[in-house]
Design a protein around this motif. Structure first.
Motif, mmCIF file in Angstrom:
data_model
loop_
_atom_site.group_PDB
_atom_site.id
_atom_site.type_symbol
_atom_site.label_atom_id
_atom_site.label_comp_id
_atom_site.label_asym_id
_atom_site.label_seq_id
_atom_site.Cartn_x
_atom_site.Cartn_y
_atom_site.Cartn_z
ATOM 1 N N GLN A 18 5.612 20.074 -52.352
ATOM 2 C CA GLN A 18 6.370 18.957 -51.817
ATOM 3 C C GLN A 18 6.846 19.060 -50.366
ATOM 4 O OE1 GLN A 18 8.931 18.232 -55.258
ATOM 5 N NE2 GLN A 18 7.154 17.170 -56.389
ATOM 6 N N MET A 19 6.926 20.452 -49.938
ATOM 7 C CA MET A 19 7.943 20.868 -48.749
ATOM 8 C C MET A 19 7.519 19.948 -47.652
ATOM 9 S SD MET A 19 10.254 22.104 -47.911
ATOM 10 C CE MET A 19 11.068 23.533 -48.906
ATOM 11 N N PRO A 20 6.059 19.989 -47.111
ATOM 12 C CA PRO A 20 5.589 18.948 -46.259
ATOM 13 C C PRO A 20 6.075 17.539 -46.190
ATOM 14 C CG PRO A 20 3.894 20.421 -46.799
ATOM 15 C CD PRO A 20 4.905 20.697 -47.932
ATOM 16 N N SER A 21 5.882 17.090 -47.387
ATOM 17 C CA SER A 21 6.336 15.849 -47.551
ATOM 18 C C SER A 21 8.008 15.770 -47.436
ATOM 19 C CB SER A 21 6.153 15.365 -48.998
ATOM 20 O OG SER A 21 4.641 15.233 -49.475
ATOM 21 N N TYR A 22 8.815 16.541 -47.950
ATOM 22 C CA TYR A 22 10.177 16.459 -47.821
ATOM 23 C C TYR A 22 10.362 16.621 -46.135
ATOM 24 C CZ TYR A 22 15.067 17.749 -47.908
ATOM 25 O OH TYR A 22 16.167 17.770 -47.447
ATOM 26 N N VAL A 23 9.944 17.387 -45.470
ATOM 27 C CA VAL A 23 9.969 17.515 -43.981
ATOM 28 C C VAL A 23 9.609 16.407 -43.119
ATOM 29 C CG1 VAL A 23 9.387 18.828 -42.003
ATOM 30 C CG2 VAL A 23 9.872 20.106 -43.920
ATOM 31 N N MET A 24 8.438 15.722 -43.539
ATOM 32 C CA MET A 24 7.897 14.403 -42.997
ATOM 33 C C MET A 24 8.818 13.456 -43.220
ATOM 34 S SD MET A 24 5.511 14.917 -41.129
ATOM 35 C CE MET A 24 4.051 16.361 -40.980
ATOM 36 N N GLY A 25 9.237 13.177 -44.419
ATOM 37 C CA GLY A 25 10.310 12.312 -44.889
ATOM 38 C C GLY A 25 11.443 12.193 -43.927
ATOM 39 N N SER A 26 12.037 13.513 -43.808
ATOM 40 C CA SER A 26 13.208 13.437 -42.954
ATOM 41 C C SER A 26 13.011 13.207 -41.545
ATOM 42 C CB SER A 26 13.892 15.003 -43.108
ATOM 43 O OG SER A 26 13.121 15.932 -42.903
ATOM 44 N N LEU A 27 11.809 13.596 -41.096
ATOM 45 C CA LEU A 27 11.307 13.479 -39.638
ATOM 46 C C LEU A 27 11.076 11.752 -39.530
ATOM 47 C CD1 LEU A 27 8.842 16.151 -38.744
ATOM 48 C CD2 LEU A 27 11.138 15.624 -37.705
ATOM 49 N N TYR A 28 10.607 11.221 -40.492
ATOM 50 C CA TYR A 28 10.465 9.739 -40.302
ATOM 51 C C TYR A 28 11.639 9.101 -40.391
ATOM 52 C CZ TYR A 28 8.584 5.172 -41.286
ATOM 53 O OH TYR A 28 8.250 3.805 -40.899
ATOM 54 N N LYS A 29 12.578 9.406 -40.875
ATOM 55 C CA LYS A 29 14.041 8.915 -40.902
ATOM 56 C C LYS A 29 14.508 8.852 -39.473
ATOM 57 C CE LYS A 29 18.745 9.003 -42.879
ATOM 58 N NZ LYS A 29 19.685 9.676 -43.365
ATOM 59 N N GLN A 30 14.292 10.363 -38.712
ATOM 60 C CA GLN A 30 14.744 10.228 -37.446
ATOM 61 C C GLN A 30 13.983 9.611 -36.514
ATOM 62 O OE1 GLN A 30 14.298 14.257 -36.435
ATOM 63 N NE2 GLN A 30 16.186 14.839 -37.716
ATOM 64 N N VAL A 32 12.389 6.556 -37.423
ATOM 65 C CA VAL A 32 12.910 4.951 -37.685
ATOM 66 C C VAL A 32 14.225 4.413 -36.877
ATOM 67 C CG1 VAL A 32 13.526 3.353 -39.433
ATOM 68 C CG2 VAL A 32 11.488 4.626 -39.844
ATOM 69 N N ASP A 33 15.102 5.491 -36.950
ATOM 70 C CA ASP A 33 16.340 5.350 -36.070
ATOM 71 C C ASP A 33 16.107 4.982 -34.894
ATOM 72 O OD1 ASP A 33 17.516 5.871 -38.762
ATOM 73 O OD2 ASP A 33 18.193 7.832 -38.109
ATOM 74 N N LYS A 34 15.095 5.392 -34.136
ATOM 75 C CA LYS A 34 14.876 5.046 -32.595
ATOM 76 C C LYS A 34 14.255 3.691 -32.483
ATOM 77 C CE LYS A 34 13.959 9.774 -31.839
ATOM 78 N NZ LYS A 34 13.109 11.003 -31.281
ATOM 79 N N ASP A 40 4.460 3.519 -25.807
ATOM 80 C CA ASP A 40 5.167 4.542 -24.928
ATOM 81 C C ASP A 40 6.382 5.259 -25.914
ATOM 82 O OD1 ASP A 40 3.558 4.425 -22.884
ATOM 83 O OD2 ASP A 40 4.703 2.659 -21.850
ATOM 84 N N GLU A 41 7.265 4.074 -26.554
ATOM 85 C CA GLU A 41 8.280 4.750 -27.437
ATOM 86 C C GLU A 41 7.654 5.383 -28.383
ATOM 87 O OE1 GLU A 41 10.224 0.972 -28.470
ATOM 88 O OE2 GLU A 41 11.234 1.160 -26.618
ATOM 89 N N PHE A 42 6.712 5.029 -29.171
ATOM 90 C CA PHE A 42 5.936 5.643 -30.252
ATOM 91 C C PHE A 42 5.348 7.174 -29.719
ATOM 92 C CE2 PHE A 42 2.360 7.025 -33.083
ATOM 93 C CZ PHE A 42 2.966 6.524 -34.487
ATOM 94 N N HIS A 43 4.857 7.022 -28.530
ATOM 95 C CA HIS A 43 4.245 8.288 -28.025
ATOM 96 C C HIS A 43 5.320 9.212 -27.814
ATOM 97 C CE1 HIS A 43 1.496 10.557 -24.956
ATOM 98 N NE2 HIS A 43 1.045 10.878 -26.059
ATOM 99 N N VAL A 44 6.450 9.055 -27.207
ATOM 100 C CA VAL A 44 7.539 9.778 -26.895
ATOM 101 C C VAL A 44 8.060 10.405 -28.249
ATOM 102 C CG1 VAL A 44 9.950 10.022 -25.905
ATOM 103 C CG2 VAL A 44 8.021 8.762 -24.646
ATOM 104 N N ALA A 45 8.075 9.413 -29.237
ATOM 105 C CA ALA A 45 8.547 10.098 -30.529
ATOM 106 C C ALA A 45 7.872 10.904 -31.077
ATOM 107 C CB ALA A 45 9.133 8.654 -31.428
ATOM 108 N N VAL A 46 6.329 10.762 -31.011
ATOM 109 C CA VAL A 46 5.494 11.790 -31.507
ATOM 110 C C VAL A 46 5.633 12.993 -30.922
ATOM 111 C CG1 VAL A 46 3.177 12.358 -32.033
ATOM 112 C CG2 VAL A 46 4.168 10.127 -32.729
ATOM 113 N N LEU A 47 5.634 13.016 -29.689
ATOM 114 C CA LEU A 47 5.946 14.257 -28.945
ATOM 115 C C LEU A 47 7.203 14.942 -29.063
ATOM 116 C CD1 LEU A 47 4.636 12.829 -25.145
ATOM 117 C CD2 LEU A 47 3.554 14.420 -27.085
ATOM 118 N N GLU A 48 8.272 14.288 -29.424
ATOM 119 C CA GLU A 48 9.650 14.848 -29.604
ATOM 120 C C GLU A 48 9.346 15.701 -31.153
ATOM 121 O OE1 GLU A 48 12.613 12.130 -29.523
ATOM 122 O OE2 GLU A 48 12.610 11.933 -27.439
#
Length: 167
Positions: A18-30, A32-34, A40-48
């Motif tokens: 379950q660790m990858p899902s937990y990490v991905m969930g917390s990354l998704y929260k960051q 979504v906050d953007k 371009d905003e999506f691409h920059v967020a993925v690069l970050e």
């Protein structure tokens, strides 16, 4: 003693599956906050996100997906209903999270350069014009020569083949 060890538990509270899902969930929260509205905003967020992975994990580095893949992921993510966007993003990141691989030339140069650097330093110490080499400690000279050789090999490969540096 065995009784005490049995009360200590069996490791992390989150199973490793379950660790990858937990990490991905917390990354998704960051993510979504953007408040992403454009590609371009999506691409920059993925690069970050990939930059965060590569800078925080020792040893293992991940290749960034191509712009075409990110654009396809953005179109799927944008078209998805609000409830499914998180799952779409997590699946996109899991699919595109590929471990970077070293090519053969990088591996060979990384292995051959340190002994060659030591031999070159020892030979240079006997030349009067290169007497300053004696003042440079081996601990600084060998890694510097190795990094310089790897960078020059990578740049030469890029100039000759036109391949990206991130490979």
């Amino acid at each position: 003693m065995g009784m005490i060890m049995s009360f200590m538990g069996k490791g992390l509270p989150i199973p490793s599956t379950q660790m990858p899902s937990y990490v991905m969930g917390s990354l998704y929260k960051q993510f979504v906050d953007k408040n992403i509205k454009t590609f371009d905003e999506f691409h920059v967020a993925v690069l970050e996100i990939f930059n965060t992975f590569n800078s925080s994990l020792p040893g293992k580095h991940y290749d960034v997906p191509s712009r075409k893949d990110v654009e396809a992921g953005y179109n799927d993510w944008r078209a998805a209903p609000e409830l499914e966007k998180k799952e779409m993003f997590i699946n996109f990141m899991k699919e595109k999270l590929n471990t970077g691989k070293l090519d053969d030339s990088t591996f060979i140069i990384g292995l051959a350069t340190p002994p060659a650097a030591m031999a070159a330093k020892r030979a240079g110490e006997n030349v009067p014009q290169l007497g300053f080499i004696k003042a440079i400690p081996d601990v600084i000279f060998v890694p510097s020569a190795t990094i310089l050789a790897l960078v020059s090999a990578k740049l030469t490969k890029r100039m000759l083949q036109g391949s990206p540096i991130a490979s």
